[in-house]
Design an enzyme around this catalytic site. Sequence first.
Site, PDB file in Angstrom:
ATOM      1  N   GLU A  50       0.823  -1.211   0.000  1.00 13.21           N
ATOM      2  CA  GLU A  50       0.000   0.000   0.000  1.00 13.21           C
ATOM      3  C   GLU A  50       0.857   1.260   0.000  1.00 13.21           C
ATOM      4  O   GLU A  50       0.529   2.241  -0.668  1.00 13.21           O
ATOM      5  CB  GLU A  50      -0.948  -0.009   1.209  1.00 13.21           C
ATOM      6  CG  GLU A  50      -2.073  -1.028   1.114  1.00 13.21           C
ATOM      7  CD  GLU A  50      -3.014  -0.772  -0.053  1.00 13.21           C
ATOM      8  OE1 GLU A  50      -3.065   0.375  -0.566  1.00 13.21           O
ATOM      9  OE2 GLU A  50      -3.705  -1.717  -0.471  1.00 13.21           O
ATOM     10  N   CYS A 210     -18.891  -0.695 -19.192  1.00 13.63           N
ATOM     11  CA  CYS A 210     -20.161  -0.767 -18.460  1.00 13.63           C
ATOM     12  C   CYS A 210     -20.943  -2.049 -18.759  1.00 13.63           C
ATOM     13  O   CYS A 210     -21.664  -2.558 -17.893  1.00 13.63           O
ATOM     14  CB  CYS A 210     -21.012   0.454 -18.783  1.00 13.63           C
ATOM     15  SG  CYS A 210     -20.263   2.033 -18.292  1.00 13.63           S
TER      16      CYS A 210
END
Length: 354
Positions: A50, A210
């Site tokens: 991270e 999408c």
Amino acid sequence: MRDLKIDSAAMSNDLLAWYDVHAREMPWRVGPADSAAGIRPDPYRVWLSEVMLQQTTVAAVRGYFLRFISRWPTVLDLAAAEDADVMNEWAGLGYYARARNLLKCARTIAADHGGNFPDSYERLLNLPGIGPYTAAAIASIAFDRPETVLDGNVERVMARLHDIHAPLPDVKPVLKERAAELTPALRPGDYAQAVMDLGATICTPRRPACGICPWRDPCAARAAGTAAELPKKAPKKPKPIRHGIVYLAEAANGTWLLERRPDKGLLGGMLGWPGSEWNGAPVPAPPFEADWRELDGEVRHTFTHFHLILRVMTAQLPNGFSQKADQELVTHRDFSPASLPTVMRKAFDLYKGR
């Protein structure tokens, strides 16, 4: 923003089902099948990845992560590492304050926490270099706490899901509220990685896919035809331009003169070429008197808050040169351009291509 009526539990389940099939494989990640079998991620690997991923892509980080893990397999190994070794391994990743904070955090965990990462958001937030995003990511992914992880991918997904047109960064609190509404109590670590994967692979900045998105039906921006233009961002202020001079000096035997930059500030703690201050009109600051010659061309590099243009001067390093306390003489065998910060490597590339 549209008043979107959603079933949060159903949406979380749909996303987790998608993740179970399409999860990206990463060297720091425990995949959904192993997670279901009870294998927990190593907090050290989650934290390290991270920190590395801030302002950087997965593709760029993978090699660095594997080298770090090979050299320092545990947080205690990293805590015992030499500062210079860590900074050299970090070279090229940029944002070098992260590397300095990495060492501070590892040493705090070793000294104050018995080598174990705290398992709550609040306690993680008290560690050096760990901000709200990183604390939430570690708590969620490593310890399966239902914390809300909000990176750039998640911001984009939430803005589109709710058709939110208010610009970043001011709209971040709203996007975090929307993300929190969808964060499940069960499998929150897998969910956090799933929603980030969704943004990275499906709900991409350009040309979002999408048609194959698990959240296509409830997505307000897809229905409105506005997905591709979200999230909105406030206009960026133009970055100022700074100038500087660097001095590359090589001896006849291939030895180079390098300089350790101060711990604080840009490229803190890194080895680089001696040089001037970076400002509007830099004052020449050669490391020794010589017939310095300027190379044709210039080095251009962009930092977070400014653009930098460097002139590159060269000279032969004299025999018997005695370096100062902040300088190092690096032999041809030990010199590695890859260990230099990117801006310094650009200067070396200009020298080699002269």
